[in-house]
Structure formats: structure tokens, C-alpha cells
Design an enzyme around this catalytic site. Structure first.
Site, mmCIF file in Angstrom:
data_model
loop_
_atom_site.group_PDB
_atom_site.id
_atom_site.type_symbol
_atom_site.label_atom_id
_atom_site.label_comp_id
_atom_site.label_asym_id
_atom_site.label_seq_id
_atom_site.Cartn_x
_atom_site.Cartn_y
_atom_site.Cartn_z
ATOM 1 N N CYS A 110 91.476 37.983 -11.742
ATOM 2 C CA CYS A 110 92.170 39.187 -10.876
ATOM 3 C C CYS A 110 91.730 38.497 -9.290
ATOM 4 O O CYS A 110 90.631 37.614 -9.365
ATOM 5 C CB CYS A 110 91.391 40.477 -10.976
ATOM 6 S SG CYS A 110 91.657 41.125 -12.604
ATOM 7 N N ARG A 124 96.751 34.845 -8.987
ATOM 8 C CA ARG A 124 95.478 35.225 -9.899
ATOM 9 C C ARG A 124 95.652 36.445 -10.728
ATOM 10 O O ARG A 124 94.848 36.541 -11.750
ATOM 11 C CB ARG A 124 94.146 35.394 -9.150
ATOM 12 C CG ARG A 124 93.637 34.236 -8.220
ATOM 13 C CD ARG A 124 92.276 34.339 -7.822
ATOM 14 N NE ARG A 124 91.323 34.730 -8.585
ATOM 15 C CZ ARG A 124 90.589 33.678 -9.274
ATOM 16 N NH1 ARG A 124 90.556 32.650 -8.855
ATOM 17 N NH2 ARG A 124 89.457 34.040 -10.073
ATOM 18 N N TRP A 184 95.183 41.235 -13.117
ATOM 19 C CA TRP A 184 95.686 40.645 -14.207
ATOM 20 C C TRP A 184 94.849 41.609 -15.354
ATOM 21 O O TRP A 184 93.793 41.533 -15.684
ATOM 22 C CB TRP A 184 95.222 39.309 -14.504
ATOM 23 C CG TRP A 184 95.937 38.717 -15.647
ATOM 24 C CD1 TRP A 184 97.237 38.373 -15.540
ATOM 25 C CD2 TRP A 184 95.455 38.298 -17.016
ATOM 26 N NE1 TRP A 184 97.294 37.665 -16.822
ATOM 27 C CE2 TRP A 184 96.356 37.942 -17.798
ATOM 28 C CE3 TRP A 184 93.982 38.831 -17.546
ATOM 29 C CZ2 TRP A 184 96.106 37.434 -19.069
ATOM 30 C CZ3 TRP A 184 93.846 38.355 -18.988
ATOM 31 C CH2 TRP A 184 94.742 37.803 -19.666
ATOM 32 N N ASN A 200 86.502 41.448 -11.442
ATOM 33 C CA ASN A 200 87.171 40.606 -12.000
ATOM 34 C C ASN A 200 86.083 39.946 -13.222
ATOM 35 O O ASN A 200 85.118 39.642 -12.734
ATOM 36 C CB ASN A 200 87.260 39.423 -11.187
ATOM 37 C CG ASN A 200 88.025 38.121 -11.830
ATOM 38 O OD1 ASN A 200 88.331 38.270 -12.939
ATOM 39 N ND2 ASN A 200 87.722 36.948 -11.291
ATOM 40 N N GLY A 201 86.616 40.327 -14.426
ATOM 41 C CA GLY A 201 85.884 39.965 -15.669
ATOM 42 C C GLY A 201 86.056 40.917 -16.753
ATOM 43 O O GLY A 201 87.011 41.806 -16.653
ATOM 44 N N GLU A 241 103.070 19.264 -23.123
ATOM 45 C CA GLU A 241 103.064 19.737 -21.833
ATOM 46 C C GLU A 241 104.565 20.052 -21.286
ATOM 47 O O GLU A 241 104.582 21.249 -20.869
ATOM 48 C CB GLU A 241 102.594 18.849 -20.742
ATOM 49 C CG GLU A 241 102.678 18.918 -19.409
ATOM 50 C CD GLU A 241 101.844 20.425 -19.012
ATOM 51 O OE1 GLU A 241 101.921 20.713 -17.904
ATOM 52 O OE2 GLU A 241 101.016 20.439 -20.067
ATOM 53 N N LYS A 271 105.551 23.826 -20.365
ATOM 54 C CA LYS A 271 106.330 24.287 -18.884
ATOM 55 C C LYS A 271 107.455 25.013 -19.037
ATOM 56 O O LYS A 271 107.807 26.250 -18.524
ATOM 57 C CB LYS A 271 106.582 23.066 -18.243
ATOM 58 C CG LYS A 271 105.387 22.346 -17.570
ATOM 59 C CD LYS A 271 104.726 23.273 -16.450
ATOM 60 C CE LYS A 271 103.278 22.873 -16.146
ATOM 61 N NZ LYS A 271 102.211 23.502 -17.396
ATOM 62 N N GLU A 283 106.429 28.959 -20.396
ATOM 63 C CA GLU A 283 105.494 29.783 -19.445
ATOM 64 C C GLU A 283 106.263 30.196 -18.437
ATOM 65 O O GLU A 283 105.898 31.262 -17.644
ATOM 66 C CB GLU A 283 104.123 29.108 -19.075
ATOM 67 C CG GLU A 283 104.337 27.678 -18.278
ATOM 68 C CD GLU A 283 102.869 27.015 -18.097
ATOM 69 O OE1 GLU A 283 101.881 27.711 -18.282
ATOM 70 O OE2 GLU A 283 103.002 25.966 -17.534
ATOM 71 N N HIS A 329 108.626 16.781 -41.333
ATOM 72 C CA HIS A 329 107.545 17.473 -42.287
ATOM 73 C C HIS A 329 107.613 19.020 -42.111
ATOM 74 O O HIS A 329 106.740 19.751 -42.174
ATOM 75 C CB HIS A 329 106.073 17.110 -42.104
ATOM 76 C CG HIS A 329 106.068 15.400 -42.368
ATOM 77 N ND1 HIS A 329 106.022 15.111 -43.635
ATOM 78 C CD2 HIS A 329 105.949 14.416 -41.484
ATOM 79 C CE1 HIS A 329 105.934 13.815 -43.680
ATOM 80 N NE2 HIS A 329 105.884 13.551 -42.560
ATOM 81 N N LYS A 379 96.565 32.335 -12.834
ATOM 82 C CA LYS A 379 96.472 30.941 -12.422
ATOM 83 C C LYS A 379 95.089 30.519 -13.027
ATOM 84 O O LYS A 379 95.015 29.549 -13.729
ATOM 85 C CB LYS A 379 96.398 30.624 -10.882
ATOM 86 C CG LYS A 379 95.918 29.194 -10.517
ATOM 87 C CD LYS A 379 97.151 28.303 -11.094
ATOM 88 C CE LYS A 379 96.858 26.940 -10.773
ATOM 89 N NZ LYS A 379 98.079 26.008 -11.272
#
Length: 611
Positions: A2, A27, A77, A103-104, A484, A488, A491, A507, A606
Site C-alpha cells: 500500500c 503500490r 492493495w 501497509n503490512g 518472463e 508479462k 499480468e 512431455h 509494484k
């Protein structure tokens, strides 16, 4: 994760804190709110949604509230409790005289809530944060700092908090454990923030709070103590950040800006670190532990998400160039699985923000077991950078877009430098080292050439953006790049994508391939090129449409692929620095075409500062 901003001084506080949390929306952006103090008491406004929703109420506030000189704001968040009006921050105690942003995660919030409910406290939200502010209110006896201290002594978990009380106007109490918090020092004014981006417009001088510290901040100064009420002396630091760096600068999105900044950011990352004449790498941050590194028997990369993919490339580099046994661990798994740390083990933690909770916890676990701990981070003064034994900064500039691009590039570059640094001291010849470093030094110019082909990536995205399932395949150094690229796409465009080692496709995952399914194959020249061509044929035989990332001059690949994106020829260990760029561009354009919020993808933030 946050965003927190607080202000106390002589200026009107609300415009400052609201502008601050707009800069921190990356954030978290599930809900937002603010609290301010007037002569009539506490004024709190909050709502689900983006900061703009809360900002819309500002014109309707009374003049006293608009002119208040103490305020704090928060963008959330969600962890505990859905993203709705009730769970938005700030939260107040039952009296309405104490307000708190957080935040936490308060891990023992349930037992604390049960206790407070037995004491007659009524709750209005489902959050762990309200439990904390109610506890502060329950303990308050005329001294806000002391009440916060007593409450935090009963708390398990992580927090970065700011607290106001209408009974102590002109005072902000700030505290942290595990979640970042800084104090900005201005002229007769002070700011509290979870991220420097929120305050760089007002000051470039800050105090970095450490775990278990509490600050009492007023317009005339601040004092800091630990949880035991012992005074703490802090040093003033300069921010390595400018306002221009966190503005869009004419680009439609921060992600696009940061993709196109990669040539310059990579130059900044490499500057002063490569001695081409002597084929040497100079990394000042590793100088004091050079002997231990050269004698290391084993390296472990610890990271999460995109940084984990950089670590996987690093595993290949360290074993290839420096001939050192290396493993790559998800930090969230490493910290809980009783890892084996022998004498001579070095743990290298990778994090853009330097605040990733799982990565910090894994690092602390490794330190407890006697490992030498290094950090590769971007944010100067971040928690990981201050707690590792040594490390290297990325120096790629601030990254605002939630989906990492230029920070990943910087991570690859720094890890490439460390691999060459170790390799030269263990077995690499001066000639081999010089050749490798010349190639690395030329990558920024090669990325610029790739960015000139951005329209090709857009055309690929347009052709397949309607498909809900994609595969990404790579071998060797380009397997992590396939991971990666898939991440991308997932997300920011919400398209399901899966990255695989190309040989593993048969497989099991080959069952997913249907007529017209887009399969991105990194098919650059190298030792395994013939094998990757075989994998392409397997995809084509089942109707998949191949999107090939190939080396310039390879005309064969055009007869095998529906679309081809060429990258310059470069040694295999450095190919990820180039092959990732078209995948970033494809993901970006796919997200734009689908109408997604590129810089603020749903459910993501982020900096992941909670477990």
C-alpha cells in the site's frame, strides 16, 4: 504494498498528500482515503476505487479542512477484507479521535480483535488494520506515541504505519517493521511516506526508518526511538531520484516509457563498471568481500516473480562463466523449507524495490545460517540494500509500471557483470573476458535497433490478441526468457500463457496445442538451434502458429514461422538481454488492444511488501 503519505508543516496538507498517493498508485489501487486535522477534530474521507474517486470530494470540503496543515493519505492493495468503502484506509478507533493508515499484515489480529470485542469495542470493517487502531485507542491515555508503542509491542506481523490524533494536533506518529517507511525533511515541514516517489517533489533529503523504530514528527522536527523507548540517531540521506524520472514524459503508459528507456538505463547500469582495455569488471559494492566470493563453493539466487527469472539466467551464467555450482530458489519457498547452507555458500537476493517481503525473509534466514548475503536491488537505501553484507545497485532509474521491464534488464546486466567478475578471477582468460564485455557493452545500441521494430510486435499482438491461450518456448539461456515473456502477457493482458523449456513440451503440454494457437518460440542461433527447429516442427504439425524470435540473417526460420521478429547476433550468454525486448512489446500491445490498464493491472502491486 500500500501507499502511505503524511504531511505536517505550514502549507495546506491535503493537496500534498493527495498528489503523493497518486504517485503511489502503482503500490495499490483497490481503495483510497485521507485523514486531516482541523480545530473541530478529525476529518476522514475514503472510498473503494482509485485515488481519483476520493479526490473528487475535495471541492466539497469546508474551508477549515482544505486549509489544514496536517494530513495523511493512503492507497490500498487489499489483504484482509474486500476492497470496499468500509475496508478502505484510514481507519479510526471507536472515539473517532485516532486515525491510522497501514501497509503490512497484522498476523495476530484475530486474537487481538477477540480481546477488544470482549472489552466492548465495536468494529466496522474486516481489516487487520482496524484492529491495530482500535488497540491504540484502547491504550491511549494522553500520549499518542506511548499508546502506539504499547500496541506495537503486542503485535505480530509487519507494518508501516502513520497515526494521527485530534487530541494531539500537528503530530504524526510513524512506525515500521518489515514495511518501508521514510521521513522527508523540508524547511519547517516534514513528510512521511512508504516510497520516495511520493515526496521527491518537495524534498530530496530523507531519513530511512529501520525495523522496530517509532518517530514522532511535527513541523518543527522529529524524534525517533525504538520499541523499548531508547533514543535512535539517524543520518540524513539524499534521494537518488528526480521528479522528471517519475513523469510520463509524453508516453501513453509508464510501461512503454520504461521499455523505450532500456538503452539509456542499461548504459547507466554499465557505466564505470566495464574496463574494455583490460577485460575487467569493477564492482565497488563487492570489493570488501571479493576474497570470499572468489572462494565461494556454491551460490543461491533468491527472488520472486520477474526477479526469479533473472536469477535463473544467473544460474546458467555462473555455472557457465565462473564454473560455480548455482541454484535458483523462490524466496517464498526457501524461507520455509529448512534450506541447507554449508560453509562457502553465498546467497544473492534480487529485488527491484529492495523491499520484497519474501525475499527479505529468505535473506534473513540465510544470514542466520551463516551465508554471505549479497543484494542486487534498484532502490538506493531500501531494506535489502541496508541489510545485506554487500551488493550491487542496478542504477536503471525508478520503475513505475507494475510489470517490470527495465529493472529486469538491469538485473540481467548486473548478474552478467558479476558472472564475468567471478569468471575472470577463477578461470576465464583475459581475451575471453574482454570479448564478452565488449559484447555486453554493445547491447544498449542493439536494443535501440530492436525498439525501431516496435510496430512488428504490435502486428503480432493484433493477429493473436483474441486467443486466450499462448505458449512460450525456449532452451538454455532463453528458457527463463520464455517464462518472463509468458508472465508479462499474463499480468497485463490477462491472457493465459505458459512458459516452458521447449523440450518439455512433448512431455504433456503439447496436448494444449490446437489449430491457430500462438506459440512464441525463441529460436536464436546457438548450440541448441537444431533442437528448437525440431520443436517448431512439432508445433506446426499440430496446427500451432509459430511466432519466432530469431537471429538476424536466419532466413530458414521464415519458412517455419507465421511471424518472425529478428534480434541482432550476440553470444548465447547475453541473448536474454535482446530476446526479452520483443516479448515485452508484444505483451504491452496485447494489453492495450484488449483495453487493459497497462500500468495498474488488476490484483497486482509494484512492490510486494506482504507475505
Amino acid at each position: 504494498m500500500c501507499g502511505i503519505v503524511g504531511y505536517v508543516g505550514s502549507r495546506y496538507a491535503l493537496p500534498i498528500v493527495m498528489e503523493g498517493i497518486k504517485r503511489l498508485e502503482y503500490r495499490g489501487y483497490d481503495s483510497a482515503g485521507f485523514a486531516t486535522l482541523t480545530e473541530d477534530g478529525m476529518v476522514v474521507r475514503k472510498s473503494a476505487g482509485r485515488v481519483s474517486v476520493v479526490e473528487s470530494v475535495l471541492p466539497d470540503l469546508d474551508q477549515a479542512t482544505k486549509e489544514a496543515t496536517t494530513a495523511m493519505a493512503h492507497t490500498r492493495w487489499a489483504t484482509h477484507g474486500a476492497p470496499n468503502d468500509e475496508n478502505a484506509h484510514p481507519h479510526c478507533d471507536s472515539s473517532g479521535k485516532i486515525s491510522l493508515v497501514h501497509n503490512g499484515i497484522i498476523e495476530n489480529y484475530h486474537s487481538l480483535r477477540t480481546y477488544l470485542e470482549k472489552e466492548g469495542v465495536t468494529f466496522e470493517s474486516a481489516t487487520d488494520t482496524e484492529v491495530l487502531v482500535q488497540l491504540v485507542g484502547h491504550l491511549y491515555k494522553g500520549n499518542l506515541e506511548q499508546a502506539v508503542r504499547e500496541a506495537l509491542l503486542q503485535v505480530d506481523g509487519t507494518y508501516g504505519i502513520a497515526v494521527l490524533s485530534s487530541q494531539e494536533p500537528g503530530v504524526i506518529i510513524a512506525a515500521r517493521r518489515g514495511s518501508p517507511l521514510i521521513i522527508g525533511v523540508g524547511k519547517d515541514e516534514y513528510l512521511v511516506a512508504s516510497d520516495a516517489a511520493a515526496i521527491v517533489e518537495h524534498t530530496n533529503q530523507v531519513i530511512y526508518m529501520s525495523d522496530n523504530e517509532i518517530a514522532r514528527v511535527t513541523a518543527s522536527g522529529f524524534s525517533m526511538t525504538n520499541l523499548d523507548a531508547m533514543p535512535v540517531t539517524k543520518e540524513l540521506s539524499d534521494l537518488e531520484l528526480s521528479l522528471e524520472e517519475i513523469e510520463l514524459g509524453g508516453y501513453e503508459h509508464f510501461m512503454l516509457k520504461e521499455i523505450f528507456e532500456q538503452p539509456k538505463s542499461l548504459e547507466d547500469c554499465l557505466r564505470g563498471r566495464i574496463d574494455l582495455k583490460n577485460g575487467e569488471v569493477h564492482l565497488g559494492g563487492l570489493r570488501d568481500c571479493a576474497r570470499e566470493l572468489i572462494r565461494a563453493k556454491r551460490f543461491i539466487f533468491s527472488a520472486c516473480g520477474t526477479a526469479w527469472h533473472a536469477g535463473l539466467v544467473g544460474e546458467y551464467l555462473f555455472e557457465d562463466l565462473a564454473r560455480i555450482p548455482t541454484e535458483t530458489e523462490y524466496a517464498s519457498e526457501f524461507r520455509y523449507r529448512n534450506p541447507i547452507i554449508n560453509d562457502g555458500t553465498v546467497v544473492l537476493s534480487i529485488s527491484q524495490s529492495g523491499e520484497t517481503a519474501d525475499t527479505m525473509a529468505a535473506m534473513n534466514e540465510a544470514k542466520e545460517r551463516g551465508a554471505l548475503c549479497l543484494g542486487v536491488v534498484n532502490v538506493v537505501g531500501s531494506s535489502i540494500s541496508r541489510n545485506t553484507d554487500a551488493g550491487v545497485y542496478l542504477h536503471v532509474g525508478p520503475e513505475i509500471g507494475v510489470a517490470s521491464t527495465k529493472a529486469f534488464m538491469g538485473q540481467l546486466a548486473v548478474i552478467s557483470l558479476i558472472a564475468a567478475y567471478l569468471g575472470r578471477r577463477r578461470h576465464m582468460s583475459q581475451a575471453a573476458s574482454a570479448e564478452y564485455l565488449r559484447a555486453l557493452n554493445g547491447v544498449p545500441a542493439q536494443i535501440s535497433k530492436l525498439l525501431d521494430q516496435a510496430d512488428r510486435a504490435k502486428a503480432i499482438a493484433e493477429a493473436y490478441v483474441h486467443r486466450d491461450n499462448w505458449l512460450y518456448l525456449g532452451r538454455g539461456y532463453n528458457y527463463p526468457v520464455a517464462l518472463e515473456g509468458a508472465l508479462k502477457l499474463k499480468e497485463i493482458s490477462y491472457i493465459h500463457a505458459e512458459g516452458l523449456p521447449a523440450a518439455e513440451m512433448k512431455h504433456g503440454p503439447i496436448a494444449l496445442i490446437t489449430e491457430g494457437m500462438p506459440v512464441v518460440v525463441i529460436a536464436t542461433d546457438g548450440m541448441q538451434y537444431g533442437k528448437i527447429v525440431g520443436n517448431i516442427e512439432e508445433v506446426r504439425a499440430r496446427g500451432g502458429h509459430v511466432i519466432a524470435i530469431a537471429t538476424e540473417g536466419n532466413t530458414e526460420i521464415e519458412s517455419l514461422a507465421k511471424h518472425t521478429f529478428y534480434v541482432p547476433d550476440i553470444a548465447e550468454p547475453l541473448q536474454p538481454l535482446l530476446t526479452v525486448v520483443p516479448l515485452q512489446l508484444i505483451a504491452y500491445h496485447a494489453a492495450v488492444l484488449r483495453g487493459c490498464n497497462v500500468d495498474k493491472p488488476r490484483n497486482l502491486a509494484k512492490s510486494v511488501t506482504v507475505e
